[in-house]
Scaffold this motif. Sequence first.
Motif, PDB file in Angstrom:
ATOM      1  N   ILE A  23      10.011  -4.408  -7.482  1.00 56.90           N
ATOM      2  CA  ILE A  23      10.765  -3.135  -7.226  1.00 56.90           C
ATOM      3  C   ILE A  23      11.907  -3.212  -8.078  1.00 56.90           C
ATOM      4  CG2 ILE A  23      12.152  -2.334  -5.421  1.00 56.90           C
ATOM      5  CD1 ILE A  23       9.910  -3.629  -3.420  1.00 56.90           C
ATOM      6  N   PHE A  24      12.476  -4.417  -8.185  1.00 54.55           N
ATOM      7  CA  PHE A  24      13.940  -4.560  -9.027  1.00 54.55           C
ATOM      8  C   PHE A  24      13.516  -4.239 -10.408  1.00 54.55           C
ATOM      9  CE2 PHE A  24      16.038  -6.227  -5.500  1.00 54.55           C
ATOM     10  CZ  PHE A  24      17.115  -6.805  -5.893  1.00 54.55           C
ATOM     11  N   ALA A  25      12.427  -4.668 -10.957  1.00 53.54           N
ATOM     12  CA  ALA A  25      12.244  -4.329 -12.434  1.00 53.54           C
ATOM     13  C   ALA A  25      11.961  -2.711 -12.675  1.00 53.54           C
ATOM     14  CB  ALA A  25      10.942  -5.163 -12.881  1.00 53.54           C
ATOM     15  N   GLU A  26      11.358  -2.139 -11.678  1.00 50.80           N
ATOM     16  CA  GLU A  26      11.196  -0.682 -11.557  1.00 50.80           C
ATOM     17  C   GLU A  26      12.545  -0.035 -11.569  1.00 50.80           C
ATOM     18  OE1 GLU A  26       8.519   0.854 -12.655  1.00 50.80           O
ATOM     19  OE2 GLU A  26       7.547  -0.845 -12.804  1.00 50.80           O
ATOM     20  N   LEU A  27      13.400  -0.476 -10.823  1.00 47.66           N
ATOM     21  CA  LEU A  27      14.909   0.016 -10.716  1.00 47.66           C
ATOM     22  C   LEU A  27      15.762  -0.143 -12.073  1.00 47.66           C
ATOM     23  CD1 LEU A  27      15.372  -0.982  -6.895  1.00 47.66           C
ATOM     24  CD2 LEU A  27      15.269   1.414  -7.753  1.00 47.66           C
ATOM     25  N   THR A  43      -6.552  -0.567   1.340  1.00 45.54           N
ATOM     26  CA  THR A  43      -5.292  -1.086   0.509  1.00 45.54           C
ATOM     27  C   THR A  43      -5.080  -0.846  -0.779  1.00 45.54           C
ATOM     28  OG1 THR A  43      -5.660  -3.337   0.330  1.00 45.54           O
ATOM     29  CG2 THR A  43      -4.853  -2.635   2.541  1.00 45.54           C
ATOM     30  N   ASN A  44      -3.903  -0.780  -1.339  1.00 41.91           N
ATOM     31  CA  ASN A  44      -3.909  -0.729  -2.740  1.00 41.91           C
ATOM     32  C   ASN A  44      -4.349  -2.075  -3.412  1.00 41.91           C
ATOM     33  OD1 ASN A  44      -1.293   1.390  -2.674  1.00 41.91           O
ATOM     34  ND2 ASN A  44      -2.812   1.661  -4.296  1.00 41.91           N
ATOM     35  N   ALA A  45      -5.321  -2.152  -4.260  1.00 42.15           N
ATOM     36  CA  ALA A  45      -5.771  -3.210  -4.997  1.00 42.15           C
ATOM     37  C   ALA A  45      -4.853  -4.424  -5.224  1.00 42.15           C
ATOM     38  CB  ALA A  45      -6.762  -3.048  -6.089  1.00 42.15           C
ATOM     39  N   GLY A  46      -5.022  -5.682  -5.167  1.00 39.34           N
ATOM     40  CA  GLY A  46      -4.295  -6.883  -5.639  1.00 39.34           C
ATOM     41  C   GLY A  46      -3.667  -7.391  -4.509  1.00 39.34           C
ATOM     42  N   GLU A  47      -3.212  -8.360  -4.704  1.00 40.62           N
ATOM     43  CA  GLU A  47      -2.124  -9.016  -3.551  1.00 40.62           C
ATOM     44  C   GLU A  47      -1.044  -9.721  -4.331  1.00 40.62           C
ATOM     45  OE1 GLU A  47      -3.903 -13.331  -2.627  1.00 40.62           O
ATOM     46  OE2 GLU A  47      -5.530 -11.933  -2.981  1.00 40.62           O
ATOM     47  N   THR A  48      -0.044  -9.960  -3.505  1.00 42.00           N
ATOM     48  CA  THR A  48       1.216 -10.610  -3.901  1.00 42.00           C
ATOM     49  C   THR A  48       2.059 -11.134  -2.750  1.00 42.00           C
ATOM     50  OG1 THR A  48       3.044 -10.029  -5.252  1.00 42.00           O
ATOM     51  CG2 THR A  48       2.584  -8.348  -3.808  1.00 42.00           C
ATOM     52  N   THR A  49       3.186 -11.464  -2.971  1.00 35.87           N
ATOM     53  CA  THR A  49       4.274 -12.035  -1.826  1.00 35.87           C
ATOM     54  C   THR A  49       5.081 -11.113  -1.710  1.00 35.87           C
ATOM     55  OG1 THR A  49       5.563 -13.505  -3.123  1.00 35.87           O
ATOM     56  CG2 THR A  49       3.495 -14.534  -2.392  1.00 35.87           C
ATOM     57  N   TRP A  50       5.975 -10.971  -0.620  1.00 33.37           N
ATOM     58  CA  TRP A  50       7.173 -10.279  -0.720  1.00 33.37           C
ATOM     59  C   TRP A  50       8.063 -10.435  -1.557  1.00 33.37           C
ATOM     60  CZ3 TRP A  50       6.487  -5.884   1.923  1.00 33.37           C
ATOM     61  CH2 TRP A  50       5.755  -6.110   3.424  1.00 33.37           C
ATOM     62  N   TYR A  51       8.228 -11.857  -2.053  1.00 35.45           N
ATOM     63  CA  TYR A  51       9.228 -12.229  -3.161  1.00 35.45           C
ATOM     64  C   TYR A  51       8.830 -11.585  -4.438  1.00 35.45           C
ATOM     65  CZ  TYR A  51      10.736 -15.267  -7.054  1.00 35.45           C
ATOM     66  OH  TYR A  51      11.141 -15.623  -8.063  1.00 35.45           O
ATOM     67  N   THR A  97       0.875  -1.290   0.105  1.00 36.15           N
ATOM     68  CA  THR A  97       0.019  -0.084  -0.168  1.00 36.15           C
ATOM     69  C   THR A  97       0.906   1.217   0.111  1.00 36.15           C
ATOM     70  OG1 THR A  97      -1.777  -1.271   1.010  1.00 36.15           O
ATOM     71  CG2 THR A  97      -1.854   1.052   1.146  1.00 36.15           C
ATOM     72  N   TYR A  98       0.976   1.967  -1.107  1.00 40.36           N
ATOM     73  CA  TYR A  98       1.440   3.453  -1.147  1.00 40.36           C
ATOM     74  C   TYR A  98       0.994   4.284  -0.259  1.00 40.36           C
ATOM     75  CZ  TYR A  98       3.601   7.280  -3.851  1.00 40.36           C
ATOM     76  OH  TYR A  98       4.141   8.417  -4.133  1.00 40.36           O
ATOM     77  N   ALA A  99       1.693   4.920   0.504  1.00 36.50           N
ATOM     78  CA  ALA A  99       1.391   5.786   1.602  1.00 36.50           C
ATOM     79  C   ALA A  99       0.365   7.074   0.973  1.00 36.50           C
ATOM     80  CB  ALA A  99       2.563   6.364   2.415  1.00 36.50           C
ATOM     81  N   ALA A 100       1.012   7.440  -0.036  1.00 32.23           N
ATOM     82  CA  ALA A 100       0.294   8.839  -0.863  1.00 32.23           C
ATOM     83  C   ALA A 100      -1.092   8.180  -1.258  1.00 32.23           C
ATOM     84  CB  ALA A 100       1.099   9.274  -2.019  1.00 32.23           C
ATOM     85  N   PRO A 145      -4.548  -0.526  -8.060  1.00 35.94           N
ATOM     86  CA  PRO A 145      -3.677  -1.752  -8.113  1.00 35.94           C
ATOM     87  C   PRO A 145      -2.293  -1.305  -7.491  1.00 35.94           C
ATOM     88  CG  PRO A 145      -4.802  -1.686 -10.004  1.00 35.94           C
ATOM     89  CD  PRO A 145      -4.970  -0.304  -9.316  1.00 35.94           C
ATOM     90  N   TRP A 146      -1.786  -2.247  -6.643  1.00 37.03           N
ATOM     91  CA  TRP A 146      -0.555  -1.884  -6.031  1.00 37.03           C
ATOM     92  C   TRP A 146       0.576  -1.813  -7.153  1.00 37.03           C
ATOM     93  CZ3 TRP A 146       3.794  -4.911  -6.721  1.00 37.03           C
ATOM     94  CH2 TRP A 146       3.516  -6.169  -7.150  1.00 37.03           C
ATOM     95  N   ARG A 147       0.479  -2.814  -8.307  1.00 38.01           N
ATOM     96  CA  ARG A 147       1.818  -2.692  -9.076  1.00 38.01           C
ATOM     97  C   ARG A 147       1.730  -1.401  -9.986  1.00 38.01           C
ATOM     98  NH1 ARG A 147       5.565  -2.454 -11.365  1.00 38.01           N
ATOM     99  NH2 ARG A 147       6.857  -3.962 -12.574  1.00 38.01           N
ATOM    100  N   VAL A 148       0.636  -0.835 -10.317  1.00 35.79           N
ATOM    101  CA  VAL A 148       0.425   0.551 -10.841  1.00 35.79           C
ATOM    102  C   VAL A 148       0.748   1.657  -9.998  1.00 35.79           C
ATOM    103  CG1 VAL A 148      -1.098   2.244 -11.787  1.00 35.79           C
ATOM    104  CG2 VAL A 148      -1.679  -0.128 -12.161  1.00 35.79           C
ATOM    105  N   ALA A 149       0.648   1.560  -8.546  1.00 34.52           N
ATOM    106  CA  ALA A 149       0.949   2.596  -7.668  1.00 34.52           C
ATOM    107  C   ALA A 149       2.770   2.692  -7.613  1.00 34.52           C
ATOM    108  CB  ALA A 149       0.464   2.358  -6.310  1.00 34.52           C
TER     109      ALA A 149
END
Length: 302
Positions: A237-241, A223-231, A198-201, A283-287
């Motif tokens: 995150i790596f992909a966005e970096l 929460t931001n929509a959708g679900e995932t694991t920490w992995y 969940t993106y704080a903004a 969705p969390w991935r969009v955020a």
Amino acid sequence: MTSSIPSRLLVTGARGQLGTEVVAAATAAGLTYAAHGSRELDITDVDAVTATVADFGRAADEAGQSAVLINAAAYTAVDAAESDRDAAYAVNATGPQNLARACAACGVRLIHVSTDYVFPGDGRRPYEIDDPTGPRSVYGASKLAGEQAVLASLAGAQVVRTAWVWGTTGANFVKTMAALAASRPTVDVVDDQRGSPTYAADLAAGLLELAGSDVPGGVLHATNAGETTWYEFARAIFAELGEDPGRVHPTTSDKFLRPAPRPAYSVLSGAAWAAAGLNPLRPWRVALADAMARSADAFRAR
């Protein structure tokens, strides 16, 4: 639901990850607000809370404005809470009770932020607002006590549970992964804990929308929509970096034993939020992609 922007806002926990974003959103909306971090207002100090909320409520009344307090203050050191129970309960239970009682005395509306940790974490479908709670850590138990104190002390109070919060301010999982991406060839991340980043903004915007609504008191999930694991979150995150997600390797929670148990399943249902006429968080991935594009420097390791 009718909606408007509250004309006067008081933010507690205003220097933290979420509080900072609430203040930023209030500024952008042109609200009159007062923002207090723990140094400005210790919510465990009943006299200080009573005086601050009374002054806030009086100023709103004199200006003919609606008044809302958003409490983002919390003791969030999950592992430390296991051996520091008194401090956790003071901030997460006694403090919110102080705020709720002060708001009740002054006619101020209260929105209190809580957590997925109030649930046992053994679910198989998203937790609804009225599902049985059962925290398995001191942190979770203290936050549940805070929820109960708020709802018992102030008719119409709102409790908003959220999960896996990250943002541009403070330490969080996104920043940790960015630092590890810059310093290690590979990273092991647990793949047996599931939730909704969940993106704080985005959460802050949702809280302001709630503050301007006539939604009745009670519990909501946001929460931001959708679900995932920490992995999977780490790979994103790596992909966005611009890093290779293949450098992130899956592992299990038993390889990272901690003082406080982590919920295996932390997905919160947004059904009640949507049913109240509030806008679902994206969705969390969009955020994540949007935040990285807008504020890349805030997340990259320095």
